[in-house]
Design a protein around this motif. Structure first.
Motif, PDB file in Angstrom:
ATOM      1  N   ALA A  67       0.861  -1.181   0.000  1.00  0.00           N
ATOM      2  CA  ALA A  67       0.000   0.000   0.000  1.00  0.00           C
ATOM      3  C   ALA A  67       0.892   1.224   0.000  1.00  0.00           C
ATOM      4  O   ALA A  67       2.011   1.182   0.530  1.00  0.00           O
ATOM      5  CB  ALA A  67      -0.878   0.009   1.253  1.00  0.00           C
ATOM      6  N   ASP A  68       0.408   2.314  -0.597  1.00  0.00           N
ATOM      7  CA  ASP A  68       1.213   3.534  -0.616  1.00  0.00           C
ATOM      8  C   ASP A  68       0.448   4.690   0.008  1.00  0.00           C
ATOM      9  O   ASP A  68      -0.780   4.667   0.099  1.00  0.00           O
ATOM     10  CB  ASP A  68       1.644   3.891  -2.043  1.00  0.00           C
ATOM     11  N   ASP A  69       1.188   5.674   0.437  1.00  0.00           N
ATOM     12  CA  ASP A  69       0.579   6.929   0.870  1.00  0.00           C
ATOM     13  C   ASP A  69       1.534   8.045   0.478  1.00  0.00           C
ATOM     14  O   ASP A  69       2.749   7.906   0.619  1.00  0.00           O
ATOM     15  CB  ASP A  69       0.334   6.924   2.378  1.00  0.00           C
ATOM     16  N   SER A  70       0.973   9.129  -0.054  1.00  0.00           N
ATOM     17  CA  SER A  70       1.802  10.218  -0.571  1.00  0.00           C
ATOM     18  C   SER A  70       1.223  11.560  -0.192  1.00  0.00           C
ATOM     19  O   SER A  70       0.056  11.655   0.191  1.00  0.00           O
ATOM     20  CB  SER A  70       1.861  10.229  -2.099  1.00  0.00           C
ATOM     21  N   GLY A  71       2.026  12.579  -0.382  1.00  0.00           N
ATOM     22  CA  GLY A  71       1.529  13.938  -0.195  1.00  0.00           C
ATOM     23  C   GLY A  71       2.626  14.948  -0.361  1.00  0.00           C
ATOM     24  O   GLY A  71       3.781  14.612  -0.642  1.00  0.00           O
ATOM     25  N   LEU A  72       2.218  16.196  -0.177  1.00  0.00           N
ATOM     26  CA  LEU A  72       3.117  17.337  -0.360  1.00  0.00           C
ATOM     27  C   LEU A  72       3.483  17.899   1.016  1.00  0.00           C
ATOM     28  O   LEU A  72       2.598  18.078   1.858  1.00  0.00           O
ATOM     29  CB  LEU A  72       2.377  18.410  -1.178  1.00  0.00           C
ATOM     30  N   GLU A  73       4.768  18.174   1.221  1.00  0.00           N
ATOM     31  CA  GLU A  73       5.221  18.787   2.477  1.00  0.00           C
ATOM     32  C   GLU A  73       5.873  20.131   2.148  1.00  0.00           C
ATOM     33  O   GLU A  73       6.849  20.176   1.409  1.00  0.00           O
ATOM     34  CB  GLU A  73       6.236  17.876   3.168  1.00  0.00           C
ATOM     35  N   VAL A  74       5.308  21.197   2.710  1.00  0.00           N
ATOM     36  CA  VAL A  74       5.833  22.540   2.452  1.00  0.00           C
ATOM     37  C   VAL A  74       6.586  23.003   3.696  1.00  0.00           C
ATOM     38  O   VAL A  74       6.006  23.111   4.783  1.00  0.00           O
ATOM     39  CB  VAL A  74       4.683  23.516   2.102  1.00  0.00           C
ATOM     40  N   ALA A  75       7.874  23.260   3.538  1.00  0.00           N
ATOM     41  CA  ALA A  75       8.742  23.532   4.699  1.00  0.00           C
ATOM     42  C   ALA A  75       8.238  24.726   5.521  1.00  0.00           C
ATOM     43  O   ALA A  75       8.134  24.639   6.743  1.00  0.00           O
ATOM     44  CB  ALA A  75      10.176  23.764   4.218  1.00  0.00           C
ATOM     45  N   ALA A  76       7.889  25.828   4.867  1.00  0.00           N
ATOM     46  CA  ALA A  76       7.500  27.047   5.587  1.00  0.00           C
ATOM     47  C   ALA A  76       6.159  26.889   6.311  1.00  0.00           C
ATOM     48  O   ALA A  76       5.792  27.722   7.139  1.00  0.00           O
ATOM     49  CB  ALA A  76       7.443  28.226   4.616  1.00  0.00           C
ATOM     50  N   LEU A  77       5.440  25.819   6.008  1.00  0.00           N
ATOM     51  CA  LEU A  77       4.146  25.568   6.671  1.00  0.00           C
ATOM     52  C   LEU A  77       4.240  24.362   7.606  1.00  0.00           C
ATOM     53  O   LEU A  77       3.254  23.634   7.801  1.00  0.00           O
ATOM     54  CB  LEU A  77       3.052  25.336   5.621  1.00  0.00           C
TER      55      LEU A  77
END
Ligand code: IMP
Length: 192
Positions: A67-77
């Motif tokens: 199974a996979d899980d993904s997403g976006l990580e924004v450093a300043a947030l």
């Protein structure tokens, strides 16, 4: 042939995995095994969510699976939206999710971000994790019509086009998911 269930019904993901893993492995989807369950995904990390999904499948269906899980990580947030990427604004409407991200970032100059994928593979009682990361920058506005999700905002470091301006094969050659899938494929090829 070695059978593995991929905890998805997303045909794009499935095609990508089948291509990289090769024909020694028969990859089935949730639909193929008759699973229509709403598989829980309540973790607060990609690892926890991927593991929760593969563990659920293994314990209910007794099949080797991943199974996979993904997403976006924004450093300043503080790495938002992270595991909440799909529903950042409280809805699955990506226009609203993108608007919220642009609003929260405002005109801050620090726009570093990364896409991350974690895959959990369960073979019997053993669990293995594979991670793919691509670092980049968030734009001030949308650019491009391809891809999905946050692609119109994300330009990988060293490139001038956003993911949404790339062809699918350009994106698939460098994406977080492709990196994680390649690691999974390497592992499977050495183990079997
Ligand atoms: P999933 O775990 O792969 O379903 O991804 C969860 C959410 O992260 C998606 O709904 C998108 O909002 C975002 N995301 C993951 N991968 C990508 C990508 O390659 N491009 C754009 N957004 C992505």
């Amino acid at each position: 042939m070695i059978q593995l269930v991929f905890a998805t019904n997303n045909t794009h993901k499935l095609d990508e995995v089948r291509e990289v893993v090769g024909n020694k492995f028969h990859i089935q989807t949730l639909a193929d095994i008759g699973c229509t369950d709403d598989i829980p995904e309540t973790g607060d990390t990609f690892e926890a969510n991927a593991s929760q999904k593969s563990t659920y499948l293994y314990s209910r269906y007794g099949c080797d699976c991943f199974a996979d899980d993904s997403g976006l990580e924004v450093a300043a947030l503080a790495n938002e939206p992270g595991v909440y990427s799909a529903r950042y604004s409280g809805t699955r409407d990506m226009e609203k999710n993108i608007d919220l991200l642009l609003h929260r970032l405002g005109d801050r100059p620090d726009r570093a971000a990364r896409f991350r994928t974690v895959i959990s593979l369960r073979i019997g009682d053993d669990e293995h994790f594979f991670e793919g990361v691509i670092e980049g920058q968030i734009g001030y506005e949308r650019q491009g019509n391809g891809g999905f999700g946050y692609d119109p905002l994300f330009t990988p470091n060293g490139y001038v086009k956003t993911f949404a301006q790339m062809t699918p094969s350009e994106k698939n050659a460098i994406s977080h998911r492709a990196i994680a899938v390649a690691k999974l494929a390497d592992f499977l090829k050495t183990k079997f």
